[in-house]
Design a protein around this motif. Structure first.
Motif, short mmCIF file in Angstrom:
data_model
loop_
_atom_site.label_atom_id
_atom_site.label_comp_id
_atom_site.label_asym_id
_atom_site.label_seq_id
_atom_site.Cartn_x
_atom_site.Cartn_y
_atom_site.Cartn_z
N CYS A 1 -0.70 -1.94 14.46
CA CYS A 1 -0.35 -3.32 14.12
C CYS A 1 -0.63 -4.29 15.26
O CYS A 1 -0.42 -5.51 15.10
CB CYS A 1 1.12 -3.42 13.73
SG CYS A 1 1.52 -2.62 12.16
N ALA B 1 -3.87 -8.69 9.46
CA ALA B 1 -2.41 -8.71 9.52
C ALA B 1 -1.80 -8.83 8.13
O ALA B 1 -0.80 -8.19 7.81
CB ALA B 1 -1.94 -9.87 10.40
N MET C 1 -2.05 -5.50 6.52
CA MET C 1 -1.07 -4.58 7.09
C MET C 1 0.33 -4.88 6.55
O MET C 1 1.15 -3.97 6.39
CB MET C 1 -1.09 -4.67 8.61
CG MET C 1 -0.25 -3.61 9.31
SD MET C 1 -0.76 -1.90 8.90
CE MET C 1 -2.33 -1.82 9.80
N ARG C 2 0.61 -6.15 6.29
CA ARG C 2 1.91 -6.51 5.70
C ARG C 2 2.08 -5.82 4.34
O ARG C 2 3.14 -5.31 4.01
CB ARG C 2 2.00 -8.03 5.56
CG ARG C 2 3.36 -8.58 5.14
CD ARG C 2 3.48 -8.72 3.63
NE ARG C 2 2.43 -9.51 3.06
CZ ARG C 2 2.52 -10.82 2.82
NH1 ARG C 2 3.62 -11.47 3.13
NH2 ARG C 2 1.51 -11.46 2.25
N LEU D 1 8.44 -2.88 15.53
CA LEU D 1 7.50 -3.89 15.04
C LEU D 1 8.11 -5.28 15.08
O LEU D 1 7.41 -6.27 15.32
CB LEU D 1 7.07 -3.55 13.62
CG LEU D 1 6.22 -2.29 13.43
CD1 LEU D 1 5.97 -2.04 11.94
CD2 LEU D 1 4.89 -2.41 14.16
N VAL E 1 2.47 -7.81 18.09
CA VAL E 1 2.37 -7.64 16.64
C VAL E 1 2.27 -9.02 15.99
O VAL E 1 3.02 -9.93 16.36
CB VAL E 1 3.59 -6.86 16.10
CG1 VAL E 1 3.55 -6.79 14.58
CG2 VAL E 1 3.61 -5.46 16.70
N VAL F 1 3.68 -9.63 10.29
CA VAL F 1 4.19 -8.27 10.29
C VAL F 1 5.59 -8.23 10.88
O VAL F 1 6.48 -7.53 10.38
CB VAL F 1 3.23 -7.34 11.06
CG1 VAL F 1 3.80 -5.92 11.14
CG2 VAL F 1 1.86 -7.32 10.40
#
Length: 795
Positions: free
Chosen positions: A568, A576, A579-580, A615, A621, A625
């Motif tokens: 991340c 991003a 990835m969320r 995170l 990061v 996220v």
């Protein structure tokens, strides 16, 4: 017969050539009348000669049109062609006349072995050439004749001169064929083959078959074929010339059978499908003896009444009068679909097209699905599928319908497994649909619709096995070995559990473990984990063993937990956001996996919580996220609201945080399901967002606005309206002390226990707890702890 003798030279000297348009009720009636008058010794029909042995099945009690002859290449079943026939098709009428009168019936068109050898696309195009509806590469003879007669619609011209003429009248049975042959002869003199040389090959083969029949039966030969071919079959041609055209044609080994067809498919361009717009109307015209318009309007009235529309006998009478008046004004011998539709819209539907669409769908087109007898040739897989359908009382139907399945019932469970196995084989009879009832994993909703092409898919799938179970198992194993990525194998594991393929599951599990071990992309692992966990849940509800899958899922989750925090770091905006989404998927998967036993898994949820905390606090990061991590911790009760507000405040008030990063954090935190309600019920968080937004510098506001608009536009209108009211009142101005003193507007500062006690019996009833001890004894109200718990549950 000499080499130059023509196959026909007049009504008495040669064969009786009956030129028709496929799927025409007028042509069908004329063919029946002509055969009745001529009483030929043999009937030759345009169609693939490989189907000659299948002709006797047309008289079987189990045969109900519309049906189609299906030819497919033995080594490549997907290479196929259809020859559909309806009850009002002239070819079907000719077959039945021959069977009823003991006369041989034969197909004389170019064999399917040559047709299929030309390739799938070319074969279909070639068969479409017979229909009277031509492709762009060739002329449409009906359109040319219609334009010559002053019509702008070829379909309407054909209905006026053939389909709607002579209903209930007696006359010369051969007159329509004589007139049509003269017209087609004139067209062939001008246009030749009409732009498609393949017709010349087909006509050469038909001439050879006609000669052979004449040698065998003498002069009593009748030929039923497309009207376009009649002049070519009538003209002089040598045997040598015809054979030269057929020399060197490619071949492919072919199988043929009868398959069910539908009215909807009759309205499309394929095989004998003439692209007719109204097969239901044509079937009505062919089936009634007299008063077709009156009987049609009665059908329409019955349909509308069944749909709870008010239609009286007066409506029927007025609709018939209006349709006949429209036909007279438009110069038509009989009201057609256009006139009857206009009359139904005006009289029975009160000008609305909504009920009219139902009439078009159910009657003008129709949702009829034909039937073929069990004795018809079929691949073993088709026979097993047919037996299974009958055993499960799951009859194929042309009309689309929804099927609700309760997997706790044995029959519904078997139906579900059958539909999933067919989907795995590429036979899309059923498609999963959203359920309007329970959302539990024990319930499924399917949307079923049987299309004739599925018969080809069944023939194709026959290479995998002779039963549905064996074929699906072999196909799943082969797909698992051939799969190139982890997600494909994971999805296959899910399908195997849904279809209950225990013999395929070991192979799929082994390939899944191999792919997972070689894949180092955390995104791929995070994408595969949810589907795998869903498979475990499906296995639970179906009672199938999933121990091996549980081990793979636990190992996959371990790798995601270890690799996610480093993956991340340093992501751009698009990465991003992706990835969320992975974060949400893994969070849900871990929540489900916590209830599924897997050896050596340990405290997976606690480790996932620890990963989310990392995170949430790492500056490397991306904001979206970090915001999502805080939100997930809050939703799981792992982060107190005060701590949540503190972290939001640090992000939004820190001088080192850019407006764009802060907006991304907000998008991650309040985006998605429930984010709006979170702000509605927690004005501290809303106040922090509001205070930050009003403090964004003007030069940065343009960059922030798209992110915020994307986030808040996803909320429901009621949530947005409530948030607007709260902001208008100024939620950020009310601090904790002021809120403690004044409370939320419209609500008291604390709980009213007296009013809460009054609703406790209802709450207990809703929660299935029954009456409290005091209530059972006649007292009033329960204990303070119980009441507080119930009030909290109710809130």
């Amino acid at each position: 017969m000499s080499e130059v003798e023509q196959p026909g030279g007049g009504r008495g000297a040669g064969p009786l050539l009956l030129g028709v348009r496929h799927h025409g009720p007028g042509s069908a009636r004329a063919v029946r009348a002509a055969l009745k008058e001529a009483r030929p010794e043999v009937v030759l029909i345009e169609g693939p000669p490989e189907a000659n042995d299948l002709i006797p099945l047309a008289a079987d009690d189990g045969m109900r049109p519309p049906v189609a002859l299906l030819a497919h290449a033995v080594d490549e079943p997907g290479r196929s062609a259809f020859w559909p026939l309806a009850a009002f098709s002239p070819e079907w009428v000719a077959i039945h006349w021959a069977l009823e009168h003991g006369a041989p019936a034969r197909f004389i068109d170019l064999p399917a072995t040559h047709t299929l050898a030309r390739g799938r696309g070319e074969a279909n195009d070639g068969e479409r050439a017979d229909t009277g509806q031509r492709t762009d590469a060739r002329i449409d003879p009906l359109r040319v004749l219609a334009e010559a007669a002053g019509y702008d619609d070829a379909e309407r011209w054909w209905e006026d001169v053939v389909e709607h003429r002579g209903v209930g009248e007696e006359g010369d049975a051969l007159a329509p064929f004589t007139a049509l042959e003269e017209a087609m002869t004139a067209l062939r003199e001008v246009y030749g083959s009409g732009g498609h040389d393949r017709d010349l090959v087909r006509e050469a083969y038909m001439r050879l078959q006609i000669r052979a029949a004449q040698r065998e039966f003498g002069g009593g030969v009748a030929v039923v074929c497309g009207a376009w071919h009649v002049p070519a079959l009538r003209r002089k041609a040598t045997v040598a010339a015809d054979r030269a055209l057929l020399r060197g044609l490619p071949k492919v080994k072919t199988d043929m059978t009868w398959v069910p067809w539908t009215n909807r498919r009759l309205s499309r361009f394929s095989g004998y499908g003439a692209g007719i717009d109204s097969p239901g109307w044509y079937g009505h015209l062919f089936g009634v003896e007299d008063r077709p318009v009156e009987r049609w309007m009665t059908k329409v009235a019955g349909l509308l009444r069944a749909e709870d529309r008010i239609v009286s006998s007066a409506h029927v009478i007025e609709a018939v009068r209006l349709a006949e008046t429209l036909a007279a004004v438009r110069g038509r011998p009989l009201p057609g679909p256009g006139e009857t539709t206009d009359a139904v819209r005006a009289v029975m539907c009160e000008g609305s097209d909504v009920p009219l669409a139902l009439v078009h769908d159910r009657l003008i087109v129709g949702d009829v699905l034909g039937e073929v007898p069990a004795t018809a040739p079929a691949v073993p897989l088709q026979r097993d599928l047919t037996r299974t359908q009958r055993r499960l009382r799951l009859k194929p139907e042309a009309a689309e319908r929804e099927l609700e399945l309760d997997l706790r019932k044995e029959t519904d469970g078997q139906r579900s497994r059958l539909l999933h196995r067919l989907r795995l084989l590429g036979i899309g009879w059923g498609e999963p649909a959203a359920s309007y009832g329970s959302t539990g994993t024990f319930r499924e909703t399917w949307r079923l619709c049987w299309e004739p092409e599925l018969s080809v898919r069944v023939a194709e799938a026959g290479i995998w096995g002779t039963t549905v179970l064996a074929a699906a198992t072999a196909r799943a194993e082969a797909d698992a070995v051939a799969a190139r990525d982890l997600a494909a194998v994971t999805g296959l594991a899910e399908h195997c559990l849904l279809a209950e393929l225990p013999d395929a599951l070991p192979t799929v599990t082994r390939m899944l473990a191999d792919r997972a071990a070689l894949d180092t992309d955390v995104g791929h692992l995070a994408q595969a984990l949810p589907a795998l966990v869903r498979s475990l849940r499906y296995g639970d509800v179906r009672g199938t063993g999933t121990e091996a899958l549980a081990e793979v899922a636990a190992g996959l989750a371990e790798r995601v937990l270890v690799g996610l925090p480093p993956a991340c770091a340093g992501l751009d905006a698009d990465a991003a956001d992706e990835m969320r989404r992975h974060l949400d998927a893994v969070h849900g998967a871990v929540g489900l996996l916590g209830d599924v036993p897997a050896p050596g898994r340990g405290n997976l949820r606690a480790r996932w919580t620890s990963a989310l905390r990392k995170l949430a606090t790492r500056d490397t990061v991306p904001g979206v996220v970090r915001g999502r991590s805080v939100r997930l911790l809050l939703d799981d009760g792992e982060l107190a609201q005060n701590e949540t507000a503190r972290q939001m405040g640090l992000v939004l008030s820190s001088p080192g945080t850019s407006p764009a990063d802060a907006a991304a954090w907000i998008e991650g935190f309040v985006g998605g399901s429930g984010g709006g309600l979170l702000l509605v019920h927690d004005e501290r968080l809303l106040g922090l967002v509001d205070a930050w937004l009003t403090g964004v510098p003007a030069e940065a506001f343009t960059d922030v606005l798209p992110l915020l608009r994307r986030t808040f536009s996803a909320y429901e209108s009621g949530v947005r309206r409530t948030l607007g009211d709260l902001v208008r009142r100024g939620p950020g101005a009310r601090g904790g002390a002021e809120r403690a003193g004044r409370g939320t507007p419209g609500f008291a500062a604390g709980l009213d226990t007296g009013r809460a006690d009054a609703v406790l019996p209802v709450v207990r009833l809703l929660l299935g707890l029954g009456p409290g001890v005091e209530e059972a004894a006649g007292g009033g109200g329960g204990s303070e702890d119980t009441d507080a718990g119930l009030v909290g549950a109710a809130r």
